[in-house]
Each structure stands twice: as structure tokens, then as C-alpha cells.
Scaffold this motif. Sequence first.
Motif, short mmCIF file in Angstrom:
data_model
loop_
_atom_site.label_atom_id
_atom_site.label_comp_id
_atom_site.label_asym_id
_atom_site.label_seq_id
_atom_site.Cartn_x
_atom_site.Cartn_y
_atom_site.Cartn_z
N SER A 12 0.90 -1.06 0.03
CA SER A 12 0.18 0.17 0.05
C SER A 12 0.86 1.45 0.01
CB SER A 12 -0.87 0.17 1.19
OG SER A 12 -1.74 -1.02 1.17
N SER A 13 2.26 1.15 0.14
CA SER A 13 3.08 2.23 0.18
C SER A 13 2.82 2.94 -1.36
CB SER A 13 4.46 2.10 0.66
OG SER A 13 5.16 3.27 0.75
N LYS A 14 2.66 4.29 -1.13
CA LYS A 14 2.61 4.93 -2.25
C LYS A 14 3.93 4.80 -3.26
CE LYS A 14 1.86 9.61 -4.18
NZ LYS A 14 1.75 11.13 -4.02
N GLY A 15 3.63 4.39 -4.51
CA GLY A 15 4.36 4.17 -5.76
C GLY A 15 5.12 2.81 -5.79
N CYS A 16 4.91 1.92 -4.64
CA CYS A 16 5.37 0.47 -4.37
C CYS A 16 4.66 -0.55 -5.12
CB CYS A 16 5.57 0.18 -2.97
SG CYS A 16 6.59 -1.28 -2.76
N ARG A 17 5.23 -1.32 -5.85
CA ARG A 17 4.56 -2.32 -6.65
C ARG A 17 4.84 -3.64 -6.05
NH1 ARG A 17 0.33 -1.46 -8.00
NH2 ARG A 17 0.68 -2.81 -9.99
N ALA A 18 5.82 -3.97 -4.92
CA ALA A 18 6.28 -5.16 -4.38
C ALA A 18 4.99 -5.92 -3.93
CB ALA A 18 7.20 -4.90 -3.36
N HIS A 46 8.46 -1.72 3.60
CA HIS A 46 7.64 -0.62 3.99
C HIS A 46 6.83 -0.98 5.27
CE1 HIS A 46 8.16 0.42 -0.43
NE2 HIS A 46 8.60 1.83 0.54
N ARG A 47 7.19 -2.06 5.77
CA ARG A 47 6.30 -2.36 7.09
C ARG A 47 6.53 -1.70 8.35
NH1 ARG A 47 7.20 -7.80 10.64
NH2 ARG A 47 5.88 -7.14 12.64
N ALA A 48 7.65 -1.19 8.39
CA ALA A 48 8.10 -0.42 9.49
C ALA A 48 7.37 1.03 9.36
CB ALA A 48 9.56 -0.25 9.80
N SER A 49 7.65 1.68 8.22
CA SER A 49 7.03 2.88 8.03
C SER A 49 5.82 3.21 7.83
CB SER A 49 7.65 3.65 6.58
OG SER A 49 7.37 2.71 5.33
N LEU A 50 4.95 2.08 7.39
CA LEU A 50 3.49 2.24 7.45
C LEU A 50 3.00 1.89 9.00
CD1 LEU A 50 2.45 0.12 4.31
CD2 LEU A 50 2.27 2.60 4.66
N SER A 51 3.73 0.99 9.67
CA SER A 51 3.33 0.72 10.96
C SER A 51 3.59 2.08 11.90
CB SER A 51 4.12 -0.27 11.68
OG SER A 51 3.65 -1.50 10.72
N ALA A 52 4.79 2.71 11.67
CA ALA A 52 4.91 3.93 12.45
C ALA A 52 4.04 5.06 12.25
CB ALA A 52 6.54 4.24 12.03
N PHE A 53 3.84 5.20 10.95
CA PHE A 53 2.76 6.23 10.68
C PHE A 53 1.60 6.27 11.42
CE2 PHE A 53 -0.81 7.87 8.08
CZ PHE A 53 -0.49 9.05 7.68
N LEU A 54 1.14 4.80 11.50
CA LEU A 54 -0.34 4.56 12.05
C LEU A 54 -0.30 4.61 13.65
CD1 LEU A 54 -1.62 1.76 9.91
CD2 LEU A 54 -2.37 4.11 10.01
N ASP A 55 0.99 4.28 13.91
CA ASP A 55 1.33 4.23 15.50
C ASP A 55 1.26 5.81 16.21
OD1 ASP A 55 1.60 2.69 18.04
OD2 ASP A 55 3.97 2.92 17.80
N ARG A 56 1.98 6.52 15.43
CA ARG A 56 2.13 7.92 15.78
C ARG A 56 0.70 8.43 16.24
NH1 ARG A 56 6.49 8.06 12.10
NH2 ARG A 56 4.94 8.85 10.37
N ARG A 57 -0.34 8.06 15.31
CA ARG A 57 -1.67 8.60 15.28
C ARG A 57 -2.50 7.91 16.34
NH1 ARG A 57 1.30 9.74 11.41
NH2 ARG A 57 0.59 11.57 10.24
N GLY A 58 -2.00 6.89 16.98
CA GLY A 58 -2.64 5.93 18.08
C GLY A 58 -3.72 4.89 17.36
N PHE A 59 -3.34 4.79 15.85
CA PHE A 59 -4.39 3.89 15.07
C PHE A 59 -3.98 2.37 14.74
CE2 PHE A 59 -5.62 7.78 12.43
CZ PHE A 59 -6.16 8.39 13.34
N LEU A 60 -2.56 2.30 15.09
CA LEU A 60 -2.14 0.69 14.64
C LEU A 60 -2.85 -0.27 15.80
CD1 LEU A 60 -0.07 -1.18 13.21
CD2 LEU A 60 1.45 -0.33 15.09
#
Length: 72
Positions: A12-18, A46-60
Motif C-alpha cells: 500500500s505504500s505510495k508508488g510501491c509495486r512489491a 515498507h512494514r516499519a514506515s507504514l506501522s510507524a505512521f499509524l502508531d504515531r496517530r494511535g491507530f495501529l
Amino acid sequence: MTEEPIDELRCSSKGCRADAVWAVRWNNPKIHTPDRRKIWLACDEHRASLSAFLDRRGFLRDVVPVGERDLP
């Protein structure tokens, strides 16, 4: 425009096709019930960056292998 086959799960990371390896499960407690889970798919890179983005907002909520994404 061609559509991807439904069985191809992409990061789901922007531009990633993996290929997705992880399901990053989350919810926004202001708009979702506690048991609701939204899912972003992630590759290893991208697991860490997507997780960190959500965790900072309290959503993870959790991160599970993509094959377990629909399990409670």
C-alpha cells in the motif's frame, strides 16, 4: 488501462509495486468501532514506515502475515 488480478496483493505504500507480505491492521477510534479493522498491505521494506505512521496517530492495532489478515 489494465486491472490487476484479484489474487495479486501489492504493498500500500505510495508508488510501491512489491508483493505484500504483511497486513498492517488499524482503526481510527474516533470513527470506527473498537472491533473494526482497516488493512494496509506492506512489503518487507515498507512494514516499519507504514506501522510507524499509524502508531504515531494511535491507530495501529497489529501487524500479521498477509495470509492471516482476515483472522481476528
